[in-house]
Design an enzyme around this catalytic site. Structure first.
Site, PDB file in Angstrom:
ATOM      1  N   GLU B  34       0.861  -1.186   0.000  1.00  0.00           N
ATOM      2  CA  GLU B  34       0.000   0.000   0.000  1.00  0.00           C
ATOM      3  C   GLU B  34       0.893   1.230   0.000  1.00  0.00           C
ATOM      4  O   GLU B  34       1.708   1.395   0.911  1.00  0.00           O
ATOM      5  CB  GLU B  34      -0.928  -0.030   1.224  1.00  0.00           C
ATOM      6  CG  GLU B  34      -1.609   1.281   1.550  1.00  0.00           C
ATOM      7  CD  GLU B  34      -2.431   1.870   0.403  1.00  0.00           C
ATOM      8  OE1 GLU B  34      -3.132   1.105  -0.294  1.00  0.00           O
ATOM      9  OE2 GLU B  34      -2.341   3.108   0.196  1.00  0.00           O
ATOM     10  N   CYS B  44     -16.373   6.641   1.768  1.00  0.00           N
ATOM     11  CA  CYS B  44     -17.737   7.157   1.647  1.00  0.00           C
ATOM     12  C   CYS B  44     -18.128   7.995   2.859  1.00  0.00           C
ATOM     13  O   CYS B  44     -19.105   8.734   2.815  1.00  0.00           O
ATOM     14  CB  CYS B  44     -18.736   6.015   1.521  1.00  0.00           C
ATOM     15  SG  CYS B  44     -18.301   4.825   0.263  1.00  0.00           S
ATOM     16  N   VAL B  82       3.991  -0.111  -5.708  1.00  0.00           N
ATOM     17  CA  VAL B  82       4.336  -1.011  -6.812  1.00  0.00           C
ATOM     18  C   VAL B  82       4.421  -0.171  -8.073  1.00  0.00           C
ATOM     19  O   VAL B  82       3.458   0.513  -8.443  1.00  0.00           O
ATOM     20  CB  VAL B  82       3.292  -2.131  -6.962  1.00  0.00           C
ATOM     21  CG1 VAL B  82       3.552  -2.952  -8.226  1.00  0.00           C
ATOM     22  CG2 VAL B  82       3.301  -3.029  -5.724  1.00  0.00           C
ATOM     23  N   ALA B 301     -18.402   0.728  -3.276  1.00  0.00           N
ATOM     24  CA  ALA B 301     -17.752   0.002  -2.177  1.00  0.00           C
ATOM     25  C   ALA B 301     -18.150  -1.476  -2.107  1.00  0.00           C
ATOM     26  O   ALA B 301     -17.307  -2.341  -1.877  1.00  0.00           O
ATOM     27  CB  ALA B 301     -18.075   0.679  -0.856  1.00  0.00           C
ATOM     28  N   TYR B 428     -46.925  -3.771   3.624  1.00  0.00           N
ATOM     29  CA  TYR B 428     -47.785  -2.603   3.819  1.00  0.00           C
ATOM     30  C   TYR B 428     -48.146  -2.430   5.283  1.00  0.00           C
ATOM     31  O   TYR B 428     -48.553  -3.377   5.948  1.00  0.00           O
ATOM     32  CB  TYR B 428     -49.081  -2.728   3.008  1.00  0.00           C
ATOM     33  CG  TYR B 428     -50.170  -1.805   3.520  1.00  0.00           C
ATOM     34  CD1 TYR B 428     -49.993  -0.418   3.473  1.00  0.00           C
ATOM     35  CD2 TYR B 428     -51.341  -2.301   4.079  1.00  0.00           C
ATOM     36  CE1 TYR B 428     -50.962   0.438   3.980  1.00  0.00           C
ATOM     37  CE2 TYR B 428     -52.325  -1.451   4.577  1.00  0.00           C
ATOM     38  CZ  TYR B 428     -52.116  -0.081   4.529  1.00  0.00           C
ATOM     39  OH  TYR B 428     -53.063   0.761   5.035  1.00  0.00           O
ATOM     40  N   TRP B 436     -50.814  -0.077  -2.050  1.00  0.00           N
ATOM     41  CA  TRP B 436     -50.022  -0.378  -3.248  1.00  0.00           C
ATOM     42  C   TRP B 436     -48.707   0.365  -3.091  1.00  0.00           C
ATOM     43  O   TRP B 436     -48.655   1.588  -3.198  1.00  0.00           O
ATOM     44  CB  TRP B 436     -50.724   0.104  -4.523  1.00  0.00           C
ATOM     45  CG  TRP B 436     -51.999  -0.611  -4.836  1.00  0.00           C
ATOM     46  CD1 TRP B 436     -53.257  -0.222  -4.500  1.00  0.00           C
ATOM     47  CD2 TRP B 436     -52.149  -1.845  -5.567  1.00  0.00           C
ATOM     48  NE1 TRP B 436     -54.182  -1.125  -4.973  1.00  0.00           N
ATOM     49  CE2 TRP B 436     -53.542  -2.130  -5.629  1.00  0.00           C
ATOM     50  CE3 TRP B 436     -51.255  -2.736  -6.173  1.00  0.00           C
ATOM     51  CZ2 TRP B 436     -54.050  -3.270  -6.258  1.00  0.00           C
ATOM     52  CZ3 TRP B 436     -51.763  -3.864  -6.803  1.00  0.00           C
ATOM     53  CH2 TRP B 436     -53.142  -4.123  -6.845  1.00  0.00           C
TER      54      TRP B 436
END
Lengths: 460, 460
Positions: B34, B44, B82, B301, B428, B436
């Protein structure tokens, strides 16, 4: 010649069918017989009317009788009770205003709904003992609170109505004693979820008595004074009985129409009963469970509306329209909790339906770990060990539960395996979910458990 | 001989792969390089860190480097970059502390992530011009606010970051000028949803400039003083540039590894690149869209975590594990709005992908009509006219959107038609939905529109 479509009962299923049939075929004669004075109302709103969050019973009405009659051209007759269906003659007998007449039909829909069950205990006739199913009953409960100003209430039954009413009564400042015969409240939601609900009820100062059968309601001078349960007297000034509902299937049964094992009217995939040109829908009828493929009795509003509508379409078009299966999806608000279920997650029920169930219960946060305000969501998820198909789920939490259950309901309709559910691309943002949605976490844990489940012997 | 698994980049995809591989096969040597100092963090969450709702950058970290090293036995090397992958030799070149060395691998994962794009405008080098992608950048933005105490900020770009940061800056009391080149903000969410978001941004006192290209950032004595756009100067004391992100694909490209049309690293269903034993995952890589079946670049993510994990499993087991397709499901909080999307609902994009799209936009209430506090949910839903399959949806509302999108996402994974979606048994109760559900209403309206859509000629 005009065809006549007779609808028996003017609530959700009946009025949906009448409206759809008349809209699709305006030449149809559509007659609705409703024994009461209310049609097309939101009975699910009654607890909030009692609580005082909804001002008037009229607010619960979607469309008034006048709108059905004048705008939709439906021949709606209030105060008309159908007392018999003669399937051989294709007529119904109707009583109204003390008189009786016969009405011919080409097609009839039985949408007579359900009623609150009254347990066989002493004291049910006392003043202040109430049930809550119809608009009339809702009005009576609020009237009693507002005119008699009771300080306390005994709730008999810890189902939907009992818990919604616990919230309503606490909102009104009443002390609440809640009695449930079974080991847990909300039996269709399972023990894992119920335990969390029970904790919350106690936090909200509800006196909860589980595994406690009510022996009698005691009174003096005709008024409720106490609930007697397990040999003790709990002083209360009113009682609300919410011990379940029963389908109004007597009219159908008397007409020789087949009832199912559940006691509700048996129907096929188009809502047809065993009698020719006789349909049934709503809280009086069975439906097909999408998980088991078997008849089930889950009287809920969406099913009533949807099945009524499909039958209306069939009647108008002459072509059979499927009413659609149910997943038994339900959600209920209990104070600050959202409590939801779908499918068949109970291992005993799943085994009875021929599955080899494996079930897990997990807890996960409702938000990213670092985002403030997250609370735990508990999920029970069940799959079949052999097919790996998801069978059902129950959930409880303070947020993000009511509509999260729909993900599993959709997976049930699609017949998804637990592995397919684990691979769903679900929404993530820190305020709304962890990266791995709790449903995905539950599926991952369940998938591993299914992997290691003992294979069932072929002759088991 | 021990196999060596080298991971290039230690964020979500890399650390998920490393952890899973090591857990499944403890004998594996797992080395993570890293270049920075942070691993496995929730980028985030940066807007909420800037807003002040999250106290410390450390709160965004799931696991510390020490936990990976000590508890998970992963050879994690921070500050190691790297600089080359030699696929023929199966080695990588690493630079650290001014020195360079080669490391052999049996399998390598490229999980180099993405970076904030910097638009080619004057003034990007001024003090107070910031981007927000890495932990380092997040720290710099909050530092600038807390030490320089600016009164106003120019936000360049109306995507996720721009809108989340508008909320963060308003929460800090700054005046916000927001510039978007396109006709609408949140381009991937479509116009119907964006219009509602724009209304809300204005309610929240964000000065919104649509179809407005920023020409330059102006400064005096090295400090930002204004945004110049469309010939006008808008005085601001800092600028945040959120004009999108680009995959860090250069390392792969230099190694001769194939990139896709999107510019990200091309991968197959197992996360393999064009080079043998080289995998790629996360924000540097493409994924397969479940609706189109084609490569797509949606750096989010969950995909990074899931694909990393699957690759870790493949590396440990030697058996190929599918990484899974994406639906492009996303949700973002914009002040009090929940804004969500999934699949391919844009008609032009759907047509480009070979569909014959039909789309509707509906509004429905978030609660039963009589239950207090309901607010409208707007839904755009799109289906293919020929197959009737649902292709995607976008939604916006004050509540009940973030997880309602998952119903459609699940339907996309299952390949459901609009008729199947219309028949879903969704939850519901008056506080959470109309009878609905808005998704069912959208499906009903869309189904009718598909019925009447012009058939496409066979040779079209």
């Amino acid at each position: 010649m005009t065809d006549t479509f007779v609808v028996v009962g003017g609530d959700a299923a009946g009025m949906s069918a009448a409206s759809k049939a008349k809209r699709d075929d305006p030449s149809l004669e559509v007659i609705v017989f409703e024994m009461g004075q209310w049609v097309s109302y939101g009975a699910c709103g009654l607890p909030y009317y009692v609580k005082g969050e909804i001002e008037s019973l009229d607010d619960l009405v979607s469309l008034t009788p006048e709108e059905f009659i004048d705008d939709r051209d439906i021949d709606l007759r209030l105060g008309h009770e159908v007392t018999a269906i003669h399937t051989a003659d294709k007529t119904v007998t109707v009583e109204a205003n003390g008189e009786s007449f016969d009405q011919a039909y080409d097609t009839v829909l039985i949408s007579t709904g359900a009623r609150a069950l009254e347990p066989p205990i002493d004291g049910m006739d006392l003043d202040g003992v109430l049930t809550l199913h119809s608009m009339h009953e809702g009005g009576a409960v609020r009237d009693f609170i507002e005119t008699k100003d009771p300080d306390s209430v005994g709730l008999i039954g810890g189902g939907y109505i009992g818990l919604e009413m616990a919230e309503a009564f606490r909102g009104r400042g009443l002390h609440v004693e809640l009695f449930e015969m079974l080991p847990h409240v909300l039996e269709p939601f399972g023990e894992a979820v119920a335990e969390r609900v029970e904790e919350h009820l106690r936090e909200e100062a509800v006196d909860l008595h589980l595994e406690t059968a009510v022996d009698a309601i005691r009174g003096e001078r005709g008024r409720v004074t106490a609930i007697e349960a397990d040999g003790e007297d709990y002083p209360v000034e009113m009682a609300l009985v919410g011990t379940g509902i029963a389908p109004n299937a007597e009219l159908a049964e008397a007409a020789g129409i087949e009832l199912g094992e559940t006691g509700a009217i048996a129907t096929d995939e188009y809502g047809r009963t065993s009698a020719e040109d006789v349909f049934a829908a709503g809280d009086c009828a069975e439906a097909t469970n999408v998980v088991t493929g078997r008849p089930d009795y889950v009287p809920l509003a969406l099913t009533a509306n949807r099945h009524g509508r499909a039958i209306g379409e069939t009647v108008a078009s002459g072509e059979l329209t499927e009413v659609g299966p149910i997943a038994g999806t339900a959600v209920v608000k209990v104070f600050d909790l959202e409590v939801a279920r779908t499918g068949v997650f109970d291992e005993d029920l799943a085994a009875e339906a021929g599955f080899d169930p494996v079930s897990v219960t997990i807890e996960a946060e409702s938000r990213a770990h670092y985002y403030p305000g997250g609370t735990p969501i508990r999920i029970q998820l069940t799959a079949d060990a052999e097919s790996r198909k998801v069978l059902g789920a129950a959930m409880v939490g303070r947020e993000g539960v009511a509509k999260r259950i729909d993900t599993v309901a959709t997976a049930l309709h699609a017949g998804m395996t637990v592995d397919e559910v684990e691979m769903l691309d679900l929404a993530y943002a820190p305020p709304f979910s962890p990266v791995w949605d709790p449903v995905l976490t539950a599926a991952k844990v369940l998938g591993s458990k299914v992997d290691t489940a003992q294979p069932v012997e072929a002759d088991d």
